[in-house]
Motif scaffolding. Structure first.
Motif, mmCIF file in Angstrom:
data_model
loop_
_atom_site.group_PDB
_atom_site.id
_atom_site.type_symbol
_atom_site.label_atom_id
_atom_site.label_comp_id
_atom_site.label_asym_id
_atom_site.label_seq_id
_atom_site.Cartn_x
_atom_site.Cartn_y
_atom_site.Cartn_z
ATOM 1 N N LYS A 1 109.070 20.073 -59.213
ATOM 2 C CA LYS A 1 109.764 18.958 -59.892
ATOM 3 C C LYS A 1 108.902 18.231 -60.984
ATOM 4 O O LYS A 1 109.413 17.659 -61.890
ATOM 5 C CB LYS A 1 110.001 17.741 -59.037
ATOM 6 N N LEU B 1 113.836 24.571 -57.073
ATOM 7 C CA LEU B 1 112.933 24.061 -58.137
ATOM 8 C C LEU B 1 112.679 22.584 -57.927
ATOM 9 O O LEU B 1 111.316 22.306 -58.391
ATOM 10 C CB LEU B 1 113.795 24.403 -59.463
ATOM 11 N N ASN B 2 113.367 21.559 -57.391
ATOM 12 C CA ASN B 2 113.166 20.230 -57.377
ATOM 13 C C ASN B 2 112.149 20.233 -56.193
ATOM 14 O O ASN B 2 111.353 19.160 -56.333
ATOM 15 C CB ASN B 2 114.550 19.614 -56.989
ATOM 16 N N VAL C 1 108.616 21.355 -64.079
ATOM 17 C CA VAL C 1 109.589 22.270 -64.848
ATOM 18 C C VAL C 1 110.820 21.082 -64.857
ATOM 19 O O VAL C 1 111.228 20.355 -63.930
ATOM 20 C CB VAL C 1 110.245 23.376 -64.131
ATOM 21 N N ASP C 2 111.511 20.984 -65.955
ATOM 22 C CA ASP C 2 112.559 20.006 -66.072
ATOM 23 C C ASP C 2 113.845 20.884 -66.254
ATOM 24 O O ASP C 2 113.679 22.079 -67.183
ATOM 25 C CB ASP C 2 112.566 19.355 -67.659
ATOM 26 N N ILE C 3 114.857 20.597 -65.467
ATOM 27 C CA ILE C 3 116.187 21.267 -65.667
ATOM 28 C C ILE C 3 117.187 20.719 -66.566
ATOM 29 O O ILE C 3 117.406 19.634 -66.472
ATOM 30 C CB ILE C 3 116.681 21.278 -64.291
ATOM 31 N N LEU D 1 120.734 28.041 -65.010
ATOM 32 C CA LEU D 1 119.760 26.783 -65.526
ATOM 33 C C LEU D 1 118.808 27.289 -66.552
ATOM 34 O O LEU D 1 118.207 28.171 -66.705
ATOM 35 C CB LEU D 1 119.109 26.628 -64.155
ATOM 36 N N SER D 2 118.729 25.985 -67.213
ATOM 37 C CA SER D 2 117.638 26.351 -68.509
ATOM 38 C C SER D 2 116.577 25.443 -67.993
ATOM 39 O O SER D 2 116.517 24.122 -67.802
ATOM 40 C CB SER D 2 118.440 25.607 -69.849
ATOM 41 N N LEU D 3 115.549 25.952 -67.930
ATOM 42 C CA LEU D 3 114.016 25.391 -67.659
ATOM 43 C C LEU D 3 113.066 25.233 -68.687
ATOM 44 O O LEU D 3 112.837 26.151 -69.310
ATOM 45 C CB LEU D 3 113.390 26.207 -66.280
ATOM 46 N N ARG E 1 118.403 25.151 -57.777
ATOM 47 C CA ARG E 1 117.973 23.954 -58.330
ATOM 48 C C ARG E 1 117.199 23.309 -57.386
ATOM 49 O O ARG E 1 116.233 22.391 -57.399
ATOM 50 C CB ARG E 1 119.204 23.134 -58.719
#
Length: 440
Positions: free
Chosen positions: A355, A350-351, A358-360, A373-375, A347
């Motif tokens: 950021k 990814l952030n 992609v929305d987590i 994690l669903s992206l 996470r």
């Protein structure tokens, strides 16, 4: 960067830091107990344990032993050897009970997941004209939705009236516990059953099973959970929480092979209640008198009473191999501690890198997520499925869920921090490629 990062150390976005985390990971050697798929001569980044777990190396040994027993002993294998077939499901009891927080008499391996959900609803969905509603989530896994809908129809009710759907608030992706409880309270006189997931398959959200169970029982209904994405992923205390029943598959985080035998939990308070209706079979009959063949069903006073037939031994052997592998890692608590840090690192990366792209969807709070994690790809003009195809071509195995979600699950048994770092680099490149293509 320190040589030995503590669990609270700040993460760093570098391959060197990821390798340092792996070097000091107490569970790092567990990876060597699994067969890792290959991509162009190198280990794949396998982030799909939420769909099908990898094969433990001891699985072949356990299966080959049973094949040898069959070869040498024939029918006598039911009663001979270190793991006779007649009581074989009992060899899984300890492992199952530790994973879901049950007493041994409450867990058993039998059937498949959706079959078990149906059998549980035979016993615990007893609708009448006043109480006939089943509460499920709006975006339930299709098999659960179909099972609930068909049970409602079987009892002569209309799913449009008797299926109660709880959904996230507008603009949100995950369910709020307070909204679930408010729905239960608002329909307290109509609810016959609550059937929700332990972990929601699409978002990876861990639901507050304890609070939901308490609210359901206060409303006077039964409460069950589908633990397909929870068992082997997050710690649970089903017995302590008072859950009426739960079912799970064993091929995701339990790594026992495609289509393997499922697991089932029934709280011990129901074991001696012979008024509970059930679809019976001879494997649920009192073991002491099972072979008298008198056709007078005498249910075992445990969850075993819900068994129908003797289970496939080769599948149980694969489950035993997986449970022994999990035990060698220190059990679910040790795995969950690594999982929180492993997924937390993913996470963070990814952030830090993506950021804006992609929305987590998966909640960040430690108690509200497991491995997954669903992206959601949110960059305008990008085809999320094309991005997914590109990461697959680069050696990543995750999975795709419409309309625009890539699910990835770094599993603590066999995934590395390095996997997380390399995955984010591949995803970043794939997004850039797709972005360049969309501008042409």
């Amino acid at each position: 960067m320190t040589d030995q990062p503590s669990p609270l150390a700040n993460f760093e976005n570098s391959l060197a830091f990821a390798k340092t985390l792996d070097k000091h990971d107490p569970l790092a050697d567990m990876r060597n107990q699994f067969h890792i798929p290959q991509h162009q001569g190198k280990d794949e980044i396998y982030f799909c344990g939420n769909s099908l777990g990898l094969q433990p190396k001891r699985t072949a040994e356990y299966l080959n032993y049973e094949l040898s027993q069959w070869q040498k002993l024939g029918v006598k294998g039911h009663f001979s050897g270190d793991f006779p077939w007649m009581p074989y499901h009992e060899f899984l009891t300890e492992g199952f009970s530790e994973l879901v927080g049950a007493v041994p008499s409450e867990v058993v391996a039998m059937n498949s997941l959706t079959a078990n959900l149906h059998f549980m609803m035979v016993s615990f969905y007893r609708p009448d004209q006043k109480r006939n509603k089943i509460l499920i989530e709006d975006h339930a896994f299709p098999s659960d939705h179909y099972a609930v809908e068909s049970q409602i129809k079987f009892h002569g009710f209309d799913p449009k009236e008797s299926m109660l759907l709880v959904k996230p608030r507008n603009g949100e992706h995950v369910l709020r516990t307070e909204d679930i409880i408010a729905t239960i309270e608002a329909h307290a006189d109509e609810l016959a059953l609550i059937l929700l997931p332990g972990v929601q398959y699409y978002t990876g959200q861990v639901l507050d099973m304890a609070a939901i169970t308490a609210a359901g029982h206060k409303a006077g209904c039964k409460v069950g959970f589908d633990l397909a994405h929870a068992c082997g992923n997050v710690p649970m205390q089903l017995h302590q929480w008072g859950v009426d029943f739960a079912c799970w598959c064993t091929y995701k985080y339990l790594n026992s092979g495609a289509g393997s035998v499922a697991g089932c939990f029934v709280h011990e308070r129901h074991h001696t209640d012979k008024t509970i209706p059930r679809f019976a079979g001879w494997w649920g009959h009192n073991k002491e008198t099972r072979f008298k063949m008198d056709n007078q069903f005498d249910p075992i006073e445990s969850v075993e009473a819900w068994q129908l037939s003797n289970p496939p031994i080769l599948s149980l052997a694969a489950i035993r191999a997986s449970l022994d592998t999990i035990k060698s890692a220190g059990g679910i608590d040790a795995l969950h501690q690594k999982s929180l840090r492993l997924t937390g690192y993913l996470r963070y990366l990814l952030n830090d890198q993506l950021k804006d792209d992609v929305d987590i969807l998966t909640p960040e709070e430690p108690g509200a997520h497991g491995c997954q994690l669903s992206l959601a790809v949110n960059t305008h003009g990008l085809d999320g499925k094309m991005v997914f195809n590109r990461i697959e071509e680069a050696g990543v195995t995750g999975d795709w869920r419409y309309p625009n979600v890539i699910r990835v699950a770094p599993v603590p048994l066999y995934n590395r921090y390095e996997d997380c770092y390399r995955f984010v680099q591949i995803l970043k490149q794939s997004l850039q490629q797709e972005g360049d293509a969309s501008e042409q």
